[in-house]
Enzyme design. Structure first.
Site, PDB file in Angstrom:
ATOM      1  N   GLU A 162      84.829 -27.280  95.540  1.00 16.57           N
ATOM      2  CA  GLU A 162      85.309 -27.909  94.227  1.00 16.57           C
ATOM      3  C   GLU A 162      86.567 -28.524  94.564  1.00 16.57           C
ATOM      4  O   GLU A 162      87.767 -28.219  94.000  1.00 16.57           O
ATOM      5  CB  GLU A 162      85.463 -26.925  93.234  1.00 16.57           C
ATOM      6  CG  GLU A 162      84.198 -26.289  92.775  1.00 16.57           C
ATOM      7  CD  GLU A 162      84.121 -25.459  91.581  1.00 16.57           C
ATOM      8  OE1 GLU A 162      85.065 -24.748  91.261  1.00 16.57           O
ATOM      9  OE2 GLU A 162      83.226 -25.098  90.665  1.00 16.57           O
TER      10      GLU A 162
ATOM     11  N   GLU B 225      75.718 -24.871  92.921  1.00 12.30           N
ATOM     12  CA  GLU B 225      76.182 -23.883  91.845  1.00 12.30           C
ATOM     13  C   GLU B 225      75.618 -24.122  90.470  1.00 12.30           C
ATOM     14  O   GLU B 225      75.921 -25.427  90.077  1.00 12.30           O
ATOM     15  CB  GLU B 225      77.574 -23.942  91.918  1.00 12.30           C
ATOM     16  CG  GLU B 225      78.284 -22.886  93.000  1.00 12.30           C
ATOM     17  CD  GLU B 225      79.663 -22.785  92.732  1.00 12.30           C
ATOM     18  OE1 GLU B 225      80.230 -22.462  91.527  1.00 12.30           O
ATOM     19  OE2 GLU B 225      80.590 -22.822  93.949  1.00 12.30           O
TER      20      GLU B 225
HETATM   21  C1  BG6 Z   1      82.909 -22.262  90.605  1.00 14.97           C
HETATM   22  C2  BG6 Z   1      83.573 -21.452  91.891  1.00 14.97           C
HETATM   23  O1  BG6 Z   1      83.833 -22.649  89.895  1.00 14.97           O
HETATM   24  O2  BG6 Z   1      82.361 -21.201  89.693  1.00 14.97           O
HETATM   25  C3  BG6 Z   1      82.833 -20.199  92.216  1.00 14.97           C
HETATM   26  O3  BG6 Z   1      83.133 -22.444  93.080  1.00 14.97           O
HETATM   27  C4  BG6 Z   1      82.733 -19.273  90.890  1.00 14.97           C
HETATM   28  O4  BG6 Z   1      83.467 -19.589  93.063  1.00 14.97           O
HETATM   29  C5  BG6 Z   1      81.922 -19.927  89.895  1.00 14.97           C
HETATM   30  O5  BG6 Z   1      82.563 -17.938  90.992  1.00 14.97           O
HETATM   31  C6  BG6 Z   1      81.700 -19.253  88.538  1.00 14.97           C
HETATM   32  O6  BG6 Z   1      82.840 -19.080  88.097  1.00 14.97           O
HETATM   33  P1  BG6 Z   1      83.463 -17.694  87.473  1.00 14.97           P
HETATM   34  O7  BG6 Z   1      84.675 -17.900  86.933  1.00 14.97           O
HETATM   35  O8  BG6 Z   1      82.489 -16.998  86.583  1.00 14.97           O
HETATM   36  O9  BG6 Z   1      83.287 -16.658  88.622  1.00 14.97           O
END
Ligand code: BG6
Length: 495
Positions: free
Chosen positions: A194, A389
């Site tokens: 990111e 993701e």
């Molecule tokens: C992304 C990150 O922003 O979102 C991850 O790359 C993160 O590391 C994922 O875990 C989900 O966000 P969160 O805050 O629910 O863990």
């Protein structure tokens, strides 16, 4: 529900799998010769859903407390889900689901206990080497992020985080070691997770603590630190192409999506401006130069960002092969937000969209937004895309029958798969893979909770460090297996 407009279809060889990050799964923070990272110092604080700024606030005093703490109960990343000791069992479960690819990150501080060490830490190398062998033995392709929000702590204590230009050489040394030692197992690499995120959370992305820059405009500090990361990333890309010629290197962005709240031109303009602030660093990584709008902004704000003459060439020589991104939600932008409801993201705030459902953490689920995002990215960059993701954080419960019933996760998955299929078959997007975020429950990045669960595999651990680390396959485990087995064509399930 997203209604696909063409029959479900994915290319042969489409890479289905899951995604994790070292700091959120490994634990074993002081084992195997690992040095400390910024993440080992982030405490768990109980904050409300709408109040993440408190969670992200991090001062020199917080750091001192963390260093003095000497125990790990309140520092969830120190134990995480103990993947460090469970990776064989977990990889076997991923293989049972049929994964073609697993996204992991390497913890820099396992490879170099101190980033200045002249030689790498062989114990750390052996750990990853064994993990990559294990993946290959199960026919799973590793997709590896070099830096996922866990700068070595020495960058903070002995340098000024990524504001210090020295970080470039330290990172490139680390990247070289990874390519030389793991290049025979790893053919897909990402440099920084990111890459647009430093403005939102400076300490985890850039090792920057605001109170260490008295009298300076913190945004200017971040722009300088980002420039150093851009140069480091480009150098690493070039090096990877030289050392592992059959590998591909991608960039990784947060694919946020904002709709104009209304059709007012001011709302549209606010949306466009916001999206440019997300795209600007990927623009550099894809096109090999700063976009004019970013240079104009730096100049207009009167910031002095040191860019050395050789940096132009370095950026040009280190462009990426594919574009990867995270996608979770969308929200809206308005020229004037007075009186409007805001929707919380992990570190992102936008105006709440009245047409979309929200998760328990207020993230607004939007599979159509994924299709729009895929089209936007492909039209902008014309590079293969990889969704590295996507997922749903929810409060799962172990039922009396000992199982976790999570139809909401299956529904979320099915809707996003349908949208992906349309992007490929209707819109002509070149999408090469999909890794579900947090394929096993892990510690949340934004809230540092265990109770915000994404996985197909439940891990018995609570927000306060109580639990056995026992793994339980959720209903969605078999569902994702079915999705992969049918190459995305069988999405049916009974709720
Ligand atoms: C992304 C990150 O922003 O979102 C991850 O790359 C993160 O590391 C994922 O875990 C989900 O966000 P969160 O805050 O629910 O863990």
């Amino acid at each position: 529900m997203y209604q696909n407009v063409s029959p479900l279809h994915f290319p042969n060889g489409f890479m289905w799998g899951g995604a994790t990050a070292a700091n959120q799964v490994e634990g074993a923070w002081n084992e195997g010769g690992k040095g400390m990272t910024v993440q080992d110092c982030l405490p768990y604080r109980e904050v409300g859903v709408a109040d993440f700024t408190k969670q992200f606030a991090f001062s020199s005093q917080d750091l001192e407390e963390a260093l003095a703490a000497g125990e790990d109960a309140n520092y969830p990343k120190r134990r995480a889900i103990d993947f460090y000791h469970h990776y064989k069992e977990d990889i076997a479960s991923f293989a049972e689901m049929g994964y073609k690819v697993l996204r992991v990150s390497i913890c820099w501080s396992r490879i170099y206990t101190d980033p200045r060490d002249p030689e790498p830490n062989e114990e750390g190398i052996a750990y990853y080497e064994d993990m990559f062998r294990e993946l290959r033995a199960h026919g799973i392709e590793p997709l590896v992020t070099l830096s996922h929000y866990d700068p070595p702590l020495a960058l903070v204590t002995d340098y000024q985080g990524w504001y210090s230009r020295e970080c470039i050489d330290l990172f490139v040394k680390y990247a070289r070691t990874c390519f030389e030692r793991f290049g025979r197992y790893v053919k897909y690499w990402l440099t920084f997770n990111e890459v647009d995120a430093m403005l939102r959370h400076a300490v985890t992305s850039g090792g920057l603590i605001e109170d260490r820059f008295p009298g300076m405009e913190f945004e200017e500090v971040i722009y300088q630190a980002m420039h150093h990361q851009m140069v480091a990333s480009a150098k690493a890309v070039k090096l990877c192409h030289e050392l592992v010629p059959d590998a591909q290197v991608g960039c990784m962005m947060t694919k946020l999506m904002f709709y104009p709240y209304t059709c007012k031109p001011e709302d549209n303009l606010a949306t466009q401006q916001r999206m440019r602030s997300i795209y600007r660093y990927v623009d550099i990584q894809v096109f090999g130069e700063y976009p004019r709008y970013l240079l104009t902004e730096i100049e207009r704000k009167g910031y002095e960002v040191e860019m050395r003459p050789e940096d132009t060439r370095i950026l040009r020589e280190g462009t990426v092969d594919f574009v990867s991104f995270s996608y979770y939600m969308t929200s809206c932008m308005a020229g004037d937000t007075t009186g409007l409801d805001m929707a919380p993201g992990n570190t992102v705030n936008g105006v709440k969209n009245p047409h979309l459902p929200s998760s328990e953490w207020g993230w607004q689920t939007d599979p159509t937004g994924l299709r729009i995002s895929l089209v936007e990215l492909y039209d902008r960059y014309r590079k293969p895309l990889f969704i590295v993701e996507n997922g749903l954080g929810a409060k799962d419960v172990v039922s009396e029958d000992g199982c976790v019933h999570d139809p909401y996760r299956m529904e979320y998955l099915a809707d996003h798969v349908r949208a992906m299929s349309d992007a490929i078959n209707v819109d002509g997007v070149d999408l090469i893979g999909y890794t579900w975020w947090g394929c096993i429950d892990l510690v949340s990045e934004s809230t540092r909770q265990m109770s915000k669960r994404y996985g197909f595999i439940y891990v018995d651990m609570d927000d306060y460090g109580n639990g056995t680390f026992k793994r339980i396959k959720k209903d969605s485990f078999n569902y994702y297996k079915q999705v992969i087995e049918s190459n995305g064509e069988n999405l049916s399930f009974e709720a």
